[in-house]
Design an enzyme around this catalytic site. Structure first.
Site, mmCIF file in Angstrom:
data_model
loop_
_atom_site.group_PDB
_atom_site.id
_atom_site.type_symbol
_atom_site.label_atom_id
_atom_site.label_comp_id
_atom_site.label_asym_id
_atom_site.label_seq_id
_atom_site.Cartn_x
_atom_site.Cartn_y
_atom_site.Cartn_z
ATOM 1 N N ASP A 195 0.857 -1.188 0.000
ATOM 2 C CA ASP A 195 0.000 0.000 0.000
ATOM 3 C C ASP A 195 0.891 1.234 0.000
ATOM 4 O O ASP A 195 1.765 1.370 0.853
ATOM 5 C CB ASP A 195 -0.921 0.016 1.221
ATOM 6 C CG ASP A 195 -1.923 1.166 1.156
ATOM 7 O OD1 ASP A 195 -2.697 1.210 0.186
ATOM 8 O OD2 ASP A 195 -1.915 2.012 2.068
ATOM 9 N N ASP B 273 12.513 34.297 23.860
ATOM 10 C CA ASP B 273 13.586 33.553 24.506
ATOM 11 C C ASP B 273 14.443 34.517 25.330
ATOM 12 O O ASP B 273 14.243 35.736 25.288
ATOM 13 C CB ASP B 273 14.442 32.810 23.467
ATOM 14 C CG ASP B 273 14.989 31.495 24.008
ATOM 15 O OD1 ASP B 273 15.396 31.455 25.184
ATOM 16 O OD2 ASP B 273 15.014 30.502 23.251
ATOM 17 N N GLY C 234 13.048 37.828 26.762
ATOM 18 C CA GLY C 234 12.318 37.701 28.010
ATOM 19 C C GLY C 234 12.488 36.327 28.633
ATOM 20 O O GLY C 234 13.009 35.400 27.997
ATOM 21 N N ASP C 235 12.048 36.210 29.861
ATOM 22 C CA ASP C 235 12.116 34.956 30.610
ATOM 23 C C ASP C 235 10.678 34.475 30.817
ATOM 24 O O ASP C 235 9.878 35.157 31.462
ATOM 25 C CB ASP C 235 12.810 35.192 31.949
ATOM 26 C CG ASP C 235 13.022 33.906 32.740
ATOM 27 O OD1 ASP C 235 12.191 32.985 32.612
ATOM 28 O OD2 ASP C 235 14.003 33.826 33.488
ATOM 29 N N PHE C 236 10.339 33.306 30.278
ATOM 30 C CA PHE C 236 8.929 32.891 30.356
ATOM 31 C C PHE C 236 8.494 32.510 31.767
ATOM 32 O O PHE C 236 7.320 32.255 32.006
ATOM 33 C CB PHE C 236 8.568 31.789 29.351
ATOM 34 C CG PHE C 236 9.486 30.594 29.293
ATOM 35 C CD1 PHE C 236 9.797 29.860 30.419
ATOM 36 C CD2 PHE C 236 10.013 30.176 28.070
ATOM 37 C CE1 PHE C 236 10.615 28.748 30.355
ATOM 38 C CE2 PHE C 236 10.845 29.063 27.990
ATOM 39 C CZ PHE C 236 11.142 28.350 29.141
ATOM 40 N N ARG D 226 9.998 20.956 22.758
ATOM 41 C CA ARG D 226 11.129 20.378 23.478
ATOM 42 C C ARG D 226 11.475 21.199 24.722
ATOM 43 O O ARG D 226 12.649 21.395 25.040
ATOM 44 C CB ARG D 226 12.349 20.255 22.553
ATOM 45 C CG ARG D 226 12.068 19.524 21.258
ATOM 46 C CD ARG D 226 13.260 19.567 20.336
ATOM 47 N NE ARG D 226 14.298 18.696 20.845
ATOM 48 C CZ ARG D 226 14.457 17.413 20.500
ATOM 49 N NH1 ARG D 226 13.619 16.864 19.637
ATOM 50 N NH2 ARG D 226 15.413 16.676 21.005
#
Length: 613
Positions: free
Chosen positions: A88, A479, A505-507, A522
């Site tokens: 297939d 980031d 920036g810092d999340f 990831r």
């Protein structure tokens, strides 16, 4: 004329092809195989969403086709054929399988989706060996799949409609046939061309070799396991007089003095027992020895990359060992040994003219290659290698000693690492993202979103894929400031760049940019539970009802098609979550209608929709 020795093993068997495809019939006939055509009546109505990957769907469909024919022929004649071959072929864009178009407009939709882009063609193949015992049908199934990547040229509307109006797309999966007029749409093919036509002959022959010719002990170190055995491999394993598939009774491992019975319906399992039953010694531990030596191969690869060996050979190869040593400013004897090992590993080709790169080395191991993985190799050598040398300490005293292996580092480490270390990490993630970004971007239809924010998006590879796939999508890469500052050196330009912005920036601390869709690729697996839930809570608070969260993480090894790499990465990162665990995780933070899909061989992608508070 039989073109491959292994096909000769089927010459005196009753072989049935469970397909009406004239293309498959032509491929197998040209290889010298004699067979009967019995088209399968299996209704191709398997639920595609229940399969982790497109190729799993193709393999199962091929198996059901072959089993249907075997059962029907046995029921009719009370005698089954010796071998039934089912196949297939499907076209897939990411995790989406493209069927045969139902009308011209559907064909236009499919071809427009393929226009100017790469897609995959999968063929699943099932080889069913049959045996009738006391009126009962016994079957033994061997199955495999082949993937070929095809890229369409940028085609005008006029050319697309000219092809559609030819009528050719209407009975072809994906809306085109590469062996006829559809060939004019294709810019390049990476992999087995015959697989795109409808049957992977090379892989089929390898599978027959595996079934009918288990390697002799003295050949285990000599024969390449992924190749079709050469003719001399079969010199002592010729067919018995009468044409059966049993080995010569005088051959090593045979039952000397016993007469071969020529049973045409003998399946590979019985054949293996006949070949090996007389030898009580344990099987040679080839796989274990290769595992023990695996670190040496990795270090050879890392050393060659560090020396820029593949760059030298790309520009000036083939070169003699002494010339390579001169250019690397290295010892001639040591360089020759390194070159020889690289050739044995399949990274280089060695001829009388000298050493040169193989295709895979040129594609993935040179510095300036579009698909280069050099950054990942260098990062593994400089950082991950050292982390794994401390594995024993981590096992005794806790996994904290291995944090950092794949960019998993504590906040203080982020602040104190050097610019060069940051660049090494970014090059590694850039390399890896180039392999996975397209699969992530196409795992689901994201066209309902107008803005997206890739949290921890690093160099923006995924952002570029999203902007290319969805022309109306505005993408923000969010980031750390030091990452954003260095990301400019990785940008490739293009029209979609104007729809991508990079925000520092810092999340964990700063306000998240507004977006319809938030993306974590990831990221979650890198953090302990308390930080993970803090991050998801912040995203949930920022995401408006109807917005989405897209999570891409390593697939668990137990999933079909998953490699062992995610399991190895658990030694330096978190444990891969199951699909149900991902659903519960997103639901806990206010996301509903959570869907899961595979994204290539490495990742699973999860999409949830923010519910109203």
């Amino acid at each position: 004329m039989v073109l491959c020795p292994v096909i000769g093993k089927l010459q005196h068997k009753h072989v049935v092809l469970a397909s009406a495809s004239p293309r498959r019939q032509e491929i197998l006939s040209n290889a010298g195989l004699r067979f009967e055509v019995v088209p399968s009546r299996f209704k191709e109505k398997l639920h595609k969403a229940s399969f982790a990957t497109p190729y799993a769907y193709a393999v199962e469909t091929a198996k059901q086709k072959a089993l249907e024919v075997a059962g029907r022929m046995h029921q009719k004649d009370l005698r089954a054929p010796d071998v039934v071959i089912g196949a297939d072929t499907i076209v897939a864009v990411g995790a989406t399988i493209l069927e045969k178009p139902v009308d011209k407009q559907d064909a236009y939709r499919m071809l427009s989706r393929l226009n100017g882009k790469e897609h995959s063609v999968f063929t699943g193949v099932a080889i069913v060996h049959c045996c009738s015992k006391d009126g009962r049908l016994d079957t033994e199934v061997s199955e495999f799949y082949e993937e070929t990547t095809v890229k369409f040229s940028e085609l005008s509307e006029e050319l697309l409609w000219e092809y559609i109006n030819s009528g050719e797309p209407m009975d072809k999966a994906g809306g085109y046939g590469i062996q006829a007029l559809g060939g004019m749409l294709v810019e390049n093919v990476h992999g087995d061309f015959l697989n795109v036509v409808g049957f992977p002959l090379n892989h089929f022959c390898k599978e027959l070799a595996r079934l009918y010719y288990p390697p002799r002990p003295e050949d285990l170190q000599r024969v390449k396991h992924d190749s079709i055995p050469a003719v001399d491999t079969f010199e002592n394993l010729s067919d018995t007089e009468g044409g059966g598939s049993d080995p010569d009774p005088s051959a090593e491992g045979g039952r000397g003095g016993e007469e071969a019975d020529g049973d045409r319906s003998q399946a590979p399992g019985a054949l293996d027992a006949a070949l090996n039953g007389a030898d009580s010694r344990p099987p040679f531990p080839t796989g274990l020895l290769e595992l023990m030596d695996g670190f040496k191969a990795s270090k050879v690869l890392f050393t060659a990359c560090k020396l820029k060996l593949f760059d030298v050979l790309k520009d000036q190869g083939p070169l003699k060992a002494v010339d390579v040593a001169r250019k690397l400013d290295a010892c001639a004897g040591g360089t020759e040994q390194l070159l020889d090992v690289c050739a044995a590993l399949g990274l280089l080709e060695k001829t009388h003219r000298g050493y040169s790169n193989t295709e895979v080395a040129t594609l993935h191991l040179v510095s300036d290659g579009e698909h280069s993985l050099l950054g990942l190799a260098e990062y593994n050598d400089a950082h991950v290698w050292g982390v794994f040398t401390r594995l024993g300490l981590a096992v005794r005293e806790g996994a904290g000693h291995t944090r950092g292996a794949l960019g998993v580092m504590e906040e203080e480490e982020h602040l104190s690492q050097s610019t060069e270390m940051t660049l090494q990490f970014m090059r590694a993630m850039h390399s890896l993202s180039k392999l996975t970004a397209h699969h992530v971007a196409t795992a689901f239809d994201l066209s309902r979103f107008t803005s997206a924010c890739d949290l921890g998006g690093c160099t923006g590879i995924l952002a570029h894929e999203l902007a290319q796939e969805y022309p109306h999508l505005q993408v923000t890469v969010f980031d750390l400031p030091e990452v954003i500052e260095l990301s400019g050196g990785f940008q490739r330009g293009g029209r979609q760049t104007e729809r991508i912005r990079f925000v520092p920036g810092d999340f964990f601390k700063d306000s998240l940019p507004e977006a319809d869709l938030y993306i974590l690729s990831r990221i979650l697996q890198d953090w302990p539970d308390d930080r993970l839930h803090k991050l998801l809570s912040r995203i949930s608070s920022s995401c408006k009802p109807g917005g989405g969260l897209l999570v891409a993480e390593a697939a668990a090894e137990e999933e079909e098609g998953a490699s062992r790499s995610p399991r190895l990465r658990t030694l330096s990162a978190g444990q891969p979550r199951s699909p149900d665990e991902h659903r519960r995780l997103l639901q806990r933070h206010g996301f509903r209608d959570v869907r899961v899909a595979r994204a290539g061989d490495l990742l699973r992608v999860v999409l949830g929709t923010r519910a109203a508070p």
